[in-house]
Structures are given as C-alpha cells and as structure tokens.
Design a protein around this motif. Structure first.
Motif, mmCIF file in Angstrom:
data_model
loop_
_atom_site.group_PDB
_atom_site.id
_atom_site.type_symbol
_atom_site.label_atom_id
_atom_site.label_comp_id
_atom_site.label_asym_id
_atom_site.label_seq_id
_atom_site.Cartn_x
_atom_site.Cartn_y
_atom_site.Cartn_z
ATOM 1 N N GLY A 224 -2.531 3.282 2.178
ATOM 2 C CA GLY A 224 -2.592 3.055 3.857
ATOM 3 C C GLY A 224 -2.045 3.872 4.817
ATOM 4 O O GLY A 224 -0.987 4.379 4.490
ATOM 5 N N ILE A 225 -2.953 4.497 5.676
ATOM 6 C CA ILE A 225 -2.319 5.227 6.843
ATOM 7 C C ILE A 225 -2.014 4.534 7.876
ATOM 8 O O ILE A 225 -2.684 3.741 8.237
ATOM 9 C CB ILE A 225 -3.278 6.293 7.110
ATOM 10 C CG1 ILE A 225 -3.765 7.318 6.019
ATOM 11 C CG2 ILE A 225 -2.780 7.069 8.445
ATOM 12 C CD1 ILE A 225 -4.919 8.228 6.348
ATOM 13 N N PRO A 226 -0.576 4.242 8.061
ATOM 14 C CA PRO A 226 -0.209 3.222 8.978
ATOM 15 C C PRO A 226 -0.591 3.708 10.499
ATOM 16 O O PRO A 226 -0.909 4.575 11.016
ATOM 17 C CB PRO A 226 1.423 3.208 8.772
ATOM 18 C CG PRO A 226 1.632 3.814 7.641
ATOM 19 C CD PRO A 226 0.601 4.817 7.515
ATOM 20 N N ASP A 227 -0.269 2.564 11.494
ATOM 21 C CA ASP A 227 -0.160 2.938 12.874
ATOM 22 C C ASP A 227 0.474 4.223 13.162
ATOM 23 O O ASP A 227 1.812 4.154 12.824
ATOM 24 C CB ASP A 227 0.267 1.533 13.629
ATOM 25 C CG ASP A 227 -0.765 0.588 13.324
ATOM 26 O OD1 ASP A 227 -1.873 0.746 13.387
ATOM 27 O OD2 ASP A 227 -0.071 -0.842 13.250
ATOM 28 N N GLN B 48 -4.470 -7.672 7.080
ATOM 29 C CA GLN B 48 -3.301 -8.397 6.087
ATOM 30 C C GLN B 48 -3.668 -7.697 4.767
ATOM 31 O O GLN B 48 -4.708 -7.453 4.346
ATOM 32 C CB GLN B 48 -3.296 -9.854 6.262
ATOM 33 C CG GLN B 48 -2.358 -10.206 5.299
ATOM 34 C CD GLN B 48 -2.130 -12.001 5.355
ATOM 35 O OE1 GLN B 48 -2.869 -12.517 6.275
ATOM 36 N NE2 GLN B 48 -1.467 -12.623 4.586
ATOM 37 N N ILE B 49 -2.413 -7.574 3.830
ATOM 38 C CA ILE B 49 -2.605 -7.421 2.463
ATOM 39 C C ILE B 49 -1.842 -8.236 1.784
ATOM 40 O O ILE B 49 -0.503 -8.523 2.046
ATOM 41 C CB ILE B 49 -1.958 -5.683 2.313
ATOM 42 C CG1 ILE B 49 -2.996 -4.665 2.977
ATOM 43 C CG2 ILE B 49 -2.326 -5.540 0.791
ATOM 44 C CD1 ILE B 49 -2.379 -3.399 3.224
ATOM 45 N N THR B 50 -2.345 -8.713 0.628
ATOM 46 C CA THR B 50 -1.479 -9.645 -0.050
ATOM 47 C C THR B 50 -1.152 -8.945 -1.587
ATOM 48 O O THR B 50 -1.514 -7.887 -1.795
ATOM 49 C CB THR B 50 -2.429 -10.862 -0.483
ATOM 50 O OG1 THR B 50 -3.349 -10.476 -1.514
ATOM 51 C CG2 THR B 50 -3.103 -11.218 0.544
ATOM 52 N N ALA C 54 0.855 -1.065 -0.216
ATOM 53 C CA ALA C 54 -0.225 -0.007 -0.009
ATOM 54 C C ALA C 54 0.855 1.195 -0.010
ATOM 55 O O ALA C 54 2.041 1.122 0.572
ATOM 56 C CB ALA C 54 -0.955 -0.081 1.323
ATOM 57 N N PHE C 55 0.322 2.404 -0.643
ATOM 58 C CA PHE C 55 1.159 3.513 -0.646
ATOM 59 C C PHE C 55 0.814 4.313 0.689
ATOM 60 O O PHE C 55 -0.474 4.354 1.159
ATOM 61 C CB PHE C 55 0.630 4.648 -1.980
ATOM 62 C CG PHE C 55 1.212 3.806 -3.269
ATOM 63 C CD1 PHE C 55 2.392 4.209 -3.518
ATOM 64 C CD2 PHE C 55 0.298 3.331 -4.005
ATOM 65 C CE1 PHE C 55 2.993 3.818 -4.733
ATOM 66 C CE2 PHE C 55 0.607 2.911 -5.446
ATOM 67 C CZ PHE C 55 2.082 3.397 -5.580
#
Length: 380
Positions: free
Chosen positions: A241-244, A220-222, A119-120
């Motif tokens: 995706g905005i990470p933790d 999860q992302i594949t 994910a970006f």
C-alpha cells in the motif's frame, strides 16, 4: 559579508540544489543542508529492490559527503520556521538564514486507513526489504497494490511495481499461480495525461494480465487479508500500500501552505510569496493547466532545484534571475519489466498537457539504470 543559504531536505531536490550551488554560488556564501536522515535514498530504484535487483547499499549515499564540496551537512529534525525572523527551528537549535530552499518532500501517513499496517509500504526502505523476502517465497495467490490517495510521490512507481512483479514471477515460472491487482483513485492511468497515453498504459497492464481497479479508494484492511474499498471487498494473500501523502505538519500549518496543505510557489521560478524562500519538489502543490496535480516525480524535482539554485546564484551575484521551470521533460523512462522500459516525455504546462510513452524497449531500461549510476556516483 556573505549570505547563508539553507536547504531543507536531502532528497532529489535538495541534493540537486546543493550540488548546483556548490558549482555556481559566488565565493563567500555559506550553504547548509539539513535532513533528519544521514543518507540520501535513490527513490526511483526502489521497485527494483522489491524484485531483488538492487540492495540497500546500492541505493543510499551518505549526505555527509557534501562536506567535501564545501557544504555543511546537519543531521537533525526540522520542527518549524519563523519566516519573519528568517529562522528555522530544529532539534539541534535555531538556524538563521538569508535564503531558504524548502525541499522536505512529502510525508506518508497510514493513520487514515484502519489496518494499513497489514500492508507493506513499498516506499519505506525497511518494509520494501521485508516485502522482497516475502515475494521471493510467495507460493501463489493474490497480490494487491493500492494507492491510498492523490497526489502521491513517484507517479509511475505503482505501474512499474506491478509490471516488474509480473515479469519477476514469469521468470520464476510462477506467474500462472499469481493474480496481480492494482487499485488507484485515478480515473484512468496517468489521468493528467492525454487519453491515448492512458490507453497505452492500460494495454501494457492487459498484456501482462494485471487487473486495474480505477476510481476506488481503500477504506480498511483486516488481519485476515480483506481489503474493503468504496466499491469492492477483496481478499489478498500479500498487500502493498502506498499511503496518503501530505506536506510535513509544521509546513501544512505555515503561511507557505495553500488550502490543501501543500506549499504554494510560482510555477516557473518556485519562489514563494516570502522573499528569498523557494519551495521545491514533492512538498509543492503545483497544478497542470487541466487542473490535475503536477506529477510528483524525480525529474521535475531535479529541474525545479536547478532553476531555483541558478536563479539564487544570479541574485547573489547582483544579476537578474532568468531561469524558468517549464514543466517539461524528455528522455525519462519507466520500468516495464526486468530489462525493459518505456521512454516518457511530457509537457505538463502545455494546454492541453502533452505526453508520449514509447513501446517497451531495452534501451529505455538501460538509460534509467545508467542515470541511477550517474546520480549516485557523480553527485556524491
């Protein structure tokens, strides 16, 4: 002999504190700004970069420019601190201080979700530029933006991004070929706000045909583009995706941190329990009266820095500090499209929390764009 004021972090809070101290600190005192990056990034305009309305050089400014205002800038990594000896440890060596402003922001971590590298990260300047190129060539399919966890920096940013994407593809006559999905752990949009605000934001998304998935977390992302959440399995052709978010590791393990790893500070003065040490901006773990996290947004970081800097200047002048952060803001804006925005006002320390979001209008967009120009011009 004057005092040494050390500012850790060259983000919104650090830049605001440095500028104010340059104006109000009594003569004979020293201010040192420390950051690992040589440049300040105007974070609030990153959504516009994604849709081709901003370039890197328009959003960044050299932190070394502060030397012209009599503030020393040191580019180095902060690795630890000793609150008793009043020393900050960096890769360049130890830095003694008399007063410390901790404004290091939140770190993003992609380690919890397997496959998040597919994910970006729209908050990463390099990845945002790469994503912009993918979006420009995107022929059609499903775009998913997810928020990994709460709290996170830029509370309005996920909603701005999906609404800008909607307008971006509409103007390119490709919107009908594209599905836009936002996944968030929030129970409702802006869950800290009154329910009527959440309904108005939901209406904006509904009108734009954006699917909102609430109270869900990505697990999860594949590589094939499958997104596994707690409740769903989605396939996506492009993932953002905005990470933790978390405080820097050396701070999470320090006496400044609370049980959830964010720095504890007085909600009104931003003083920590250690004398002459302040915690500002996204690194803090402040709460609203209803128990939600105080939104991690730029205008709060700015106001907190102003309170701390002005009180510190009064203290070093032998006067009583009398400035207080009240958790309020008026005249802020969020993007809802290319050339459109909503005015936002909030009283986050009110009980209950007070917040209003206007209908989309051109003036709100213009006000936010003008503030960006002011910030990057007047303060650098």
């Amino acid at each position: 002999m004057g005092s040494t004021v050390l500012i850790l972090g060259g983000g919104t809070a650090g830049v605001a504190a440095a500028n104010l101290l340059a104006d109000v600190l009594p003569p004979g005192n020293e201010v040192i700004l420390v950051d690992r990056s040589p440049v300040h990034l105007f974070f609030a305009a990153l959504p516009l970069l994604l849709v081709g309305r901003r370039r890197r050089e328009q959003l960044t400014r050299p932190l070394a420019n502060f030397r012209e205002r009599g503030i020393q800038f040191l580019q180095t990594e902060v690795e630890g601190l000793d609150l008793h000896s009043r020393t900050v440890f960096t890769r360049a060596g130890g830095l003694p201080y008399d007063c410390l402003l901790v404004a290091l922001g939140a770190e993003r971590s992609a380690s919890r979700i397997p496959g998040q590298h597919w994910a970006f990260d729209p908050y990463n300047l390099d990845e945002a530029e790469q994503c912009r190129e993918r979006l420009f060539r995107f022929p059609g399919g499903r775009i998913v933006l997810f928020v990994a966890s709460l709290p996170f920096t830029g509370t309005v940013a996920p909603y701005e991004i999906v609404l800008l994407l909607h307008d971006y593809f509409r103007r390119m006559d490709r919107r009908r070929q594209i599905e836009i999905v936002l996944i968030t752990p929030e129970e409702r949009p802006f869950s800290f706000a009154p329910p009527e605000v959440s309904r108005s934001v939901q209406e904006l998304l509904d009108d734009a045909g954006i699917r909102l998935v609430l109270e869900d977390r990505v697990q999860q992302i594949t590589k094939a583009g499958e997104i596994l959440t707690e409740q769903h399995v989605l396939t996506a052709d492009l993932i953002l995706g905005i990470p933790d978010h978390q405080a820097p590791s050396f701070l999470r393990n320090s006496p400044l941190a609370g049980p959830e790893g964010w720095l504890e500070a007085d909600p009104h003065t931003l003083e920590t329990r250690f004398a002459d040490v302040y915690a500002l901006g996204d690194v803090t773990g402040l709460r609203t009266p209803n128990g939600h996290w105080l939104p991690k947004v730029g205008f709060f970081a700015h106001y907190q820095a102003e309170v701390a800097a002005r009180n510190l200047a009064l203290k070093l002048s032998g006067k009583d500090p009398d400035f207080r952060f009240r958790g309020g803001a008026a005249g802020a804006s969020m993007f809802t499209g290319l050339g459109m925005g909503c005015f936002v006002s909030i009283g986050a320390y009110s009980d209950p929390v007070v917040m209003n979001v206007s209908r989309p209008n051109r003036l709100a967009y213009l006000v936010k764009a003008l503030f960006e120009k002011y910030w990057l011009t007047a303060w650098f």
